[in-house]
Design a protein around this motif. Structure first.
Motif, mmCIF file in Angstrom:
data_model
loop_
_atom_site.group_PDB
_atom_site.id
_atom_site.type_symbol
_atom_site.label_atom_id
_atom_site.label_comp_id
_atom_site.label_asym_id
_atom_site.label_seq_id
_atom_site.Cartn_x
_atom_site.Cartn_y
_atom_site.Cartn_z
ATOM 1 N N UNK A 95 -42.371 20.391 2.425
ATOM 2 C CA UNK A 95 -41.303 21.379 2.597
ATOM 3 C C UNK A 95 -40.675 21.179 3.965
ATOM 4 N N UNK A 96 -39.383 21.440 4.063
ATOM 5 C CA UNK A 96 -38.666 21.384 5.329
ATOM 6 C C UNK A 96 -38.249 22.796 5.732
ATOM 7 N N UNK A 97 -38.084 23.029 7.041
ATOM 8 C CA UNK A 97 -37.758 24.390 7.491
ATOM 9 C C UNK A 97 -36.296 24.753 7.253
ATOM 10 N N UNK A 98 -35.400 23.779 7.230
ATOM 11 C CA UNK A 98 -33.986 24.083 7.047
ATOM 12 C C UNK A 98 -33.408 24.807 8.256
ATOM 13 N N UNK A 99 -32.128 25.124 8.178
ATOM 14 C CA UNK A 99 -31.481 25.829 9.288
ATOM 15 C C UNK A 99 -32.009 27.249 9.448
ATOM 16 N N UNK A 100 -32.451 27.854 8.348
ATOM 17 C CA UNK A 100 -33.003 29.212 8.443
ATOM 18 C C UNK A 100 -34.223 29.222 9.355
ATOM 19 N N UNK A 101 -34.953 28.117 9.376
ATOM 20 C CA UNK A 101 -36.118 28.017 10.252
ATOM 21 C C UNK A 101 -35.755 27.608 11.661
ATOM 22 N N UNK A 102 -34.984 26.527 11.799
ATOM 23 C CA UNK A 102 -34.700 25.996 13.133
ATOM 24 C C UNK A 102 -33.853 26.949 13.966
ATOM 25 N N UNK A 103 -32.841 27.572 13.358
ATOM 26 C CA UNK A 103 -31.990 28.486 14.131
ATOM 27 C C UNK A 103 -32.744 29.754 14.531
ATOM 28 N N UNK A 104 -33.566 30.282 13.619
ATOM 29 C CA UNK A 104 -34.316 31.504 13.948
ATOM 30 C C UNK A 104 -35.362 31.238 15.022
ATOM 31 N N UNK A 105 -36.051 30.112 14.932
ATOM 32 C CA UNK A 105 -37.083 29.786 15.923
ATOM 33 C C UNK A 105 -36.475 29.556 17.302
ATOM 34 N N UNK A 152 -31.760 33.680 11.890
ATOM 35 C CA UNK A 152 -32.252 33.196 10.604
ATOM 36 C C UNK A 152 -31.248 33.424 9.494
ATOM 37 N N UNK A 153 -30.548 34.567 9.540
ATOM 38 C CA UNK A 153 -29.552 34.878 8.516
ATOM 39 C C UNK A 153 -28.391 33.888 8.562
ATOM 40 N N UNK A 154 -27.970 33.516 9.777
ATOM 41 C CA UNK A 154 -26.915 32.512 9.922
ATOM 42 C C UNK A 154 -27.376 31.187 9.314
ATOM 43 N N UNK A 155 -28.620 30.795 9.636
ATOM 44 C CA UNK A 155 -29.155 29.555 9.097
ATOM 45 C C UNK A 155 -29.344 29.598 7.590
ATOM 46 N N UNK A 156 -29.748 30.760 7.080
ATOM 47 C CA UNK A 156 -29.962 30.911 5.640
ATOM 48 C C UNK A 156 -28.654 30.735 4.876
ATOM 49 N N UNK A 157 -27.586 31.325 5.400
ATOM 50 C CA UNK A 157 -26.299 31.186 4.727
ATOM 51 C C UNK A 157 -25.820 29.732 4.775
ATOM 52 N N UNK A 158 -26.071 29.065 5.898
ATOM 53 C CA UNK A 158 -25.719 27.650 6.018
ATOM 54 C C UNK A 158 -26.495 26.820 5.000
ATOM 55 N N UNK A 159 -27.793 27.082 4.879
ATOM 56 C CA UNK A 159 -28.614 26.374 3.890
ATOM 57 C C UNK A 159 -28.147 26.665 2.479
ATOM 58 N N UNK A 160 -27.798 27.921 2.226
ATOM 59 C CA UNK A 160 -27.337 28.318 0.888
ATOM 60 C C UNK A 160 -26.098 27.523 0.486
ATOM 61 N N UNK A 161 -25.166 27.376 1.415
ATOM 62 C CA UNK A 161 -23.955 26.617 1.108
ATOM 63 C C UNK A 161 -24.270 25.154 0.840
#
Length: 358
Positions: free
Chosen positions: A260-270, A108-117
């Motif tokens: 709302x969409x899950x974003x990479x923070x959602x898809x990568x963590x799941x 999720x952290x990897x996805x969150x940083x990707x979404x943040x960028x």
């Protein structure tokens, strides 16, 4: 946590004996996660809207133009519901519970940083593919290294439909297990392209693996159904139930038309969490069946890119992943979503049938 606090008191208060049962705690973990997600969903949507965390829409998919600006990073809602529900109802002295949460939060952290960028720094491509894969590999590698420290953990594989065939990968098991987690993570990520498309197959997979980890953690059931017995893995059932509740709560707002969409923070963590559950339950190969829809979506991208390079610009599909191909053919989005949901349920049923077809 409640198990650790209340079950020791069951000698004095017999009613507290219910906390010994994984099934009881799994039910309430599901309800807790569902209530949290639905209760805090509107606030999460407003917060992400204020932060201007709007989804960037692919210019080739003109039908999605109206979705531009819809809040993304909704995977934070899933995590905010799943984590406390798991910690509240699971046995927190069980190391596998902490491992699955490590993978869940790490991916999720990897996805969150990707979404943040992408949405905050306005870098449309986010993390580079190499950086994203590296982050996933590091998290998966740590989880596998910890698992292999357990002398009871085996590097043998359970092959669906073949009860007496258990190939041992030895040292090759490490890259294989990492591949399972990273592949599952990116499979869910590629599938997340339409409203509610990724979350339903994910919760369906959580249900199936909830059954498998419960069986694998019960010595009598594992022996009867001839699946590998893995001590302590039954507690992961609580996480799977939490994931189910959080996922359905997210679907409340992500269903067509999505708020709302899950974003990479959602898809990568799941996806990473599902991959880890498959690995820790010794059902790595079964993930291909359970997540059959994710496999199809991923293969459509691989085939499209490979054919494009081989032929100098020709395409097999109008657009990849596969759900966009059907969109380009004029099939309504809602119909594609429901049909893909049905396919995911069919794959799940086939996976469950392997408990008896051995």
């Amino acid at each position: 946590m409640l198990y650790n606090l209340l079950f020791p008191l069951s000698d004095q208060f017999s009613a507290l004996n219910v906390f010994r049962y994984i099934t009881f705690r799994s039910i309430y973990a599901f309800l807790t996660a569902l209530i949290i997600a639905i209760a805090f969903g509107p606030a999460m949507i407003r917060w992400l809207t204020r932060l201007k965390c709007g989804q960037c829409i692919h210019e080739d998919v003109k039908a999605h133009a109206s979705k531009a600006g819809t809040p993304t990073m909704g995977g934070l809602l899933i995590m905010a519901a799943c984590l406390p529900a798991t910690l509240l109802w699971a046995d927190i002295s069980n190391s596998r519970v902490w491992l699955v949460l490590l993978v869940f939060c790490g991916f999720g952290a990897v996805g969150l940083y990707d979404d943040y960028l992408k949405v905050c720094r306005h870098k449309n491509k986010g993390l580079s593919a190499k950086a994203k894969f590296l982050g996933q590999i590091v998290v998966a590698g740590i989880a596998v290294a910890v698992l292999l420290r357990d002398p009871a953990y085996s590097t043998k594989l359970a092959v669906p439909f073949f009860k007496n065939f258990h190939p041992d990968l030895f040292w090759m098991y490490v890259p294989f297990a990492i591949l399972v987690m990273v592949g599952a993570s990116n499979g869910v990520n590629l599938t997340d392209g339409l409203d509610g498309l990724a979350i339903v197959p994910t919760v369906v997979a959580a249900v199936v693996f909830g059954v498998f980890v419960y069986v694998a953690g019960n010595v009598k059931m594992a022996d009867y159904l001839q699946v590998p017995y893995v001590p302590g893995v039954g507690e992961i059932t609580v996480f799977c139930s939490s994931l189910l509740g959080a996922g359905l709560g997210f679907l409340w707002f992500n269903a067509y038309p999505a708020q709302i969409f899950m974003g990479d923070v959602g898809s990568l963590s799941l996806g990473g969490a599902l991959g880890f559950v498959a690995v820790t339950a010794k059902q790595e190969l079964l993930l291909v069946v359970v997540g059959g829809l994710f496999v199809i979506e991923t293969l459509s991208v691989i085939v499209q890119v490979g054919y494009f390079k081989m032929t100098g610009g020709k395409r097999i599909f109008r657009m990849a992943p596969l759900h966009h191909h059907f969109e380009m053919k004029g099939i309504p989005e809602s119909k594609i979503i429901i049909r893909f949901w049905i396919i995911s349920v069919l794959f799940a049923l086939v996976a469950l049938s392997t408990l008896k077809l051995r």
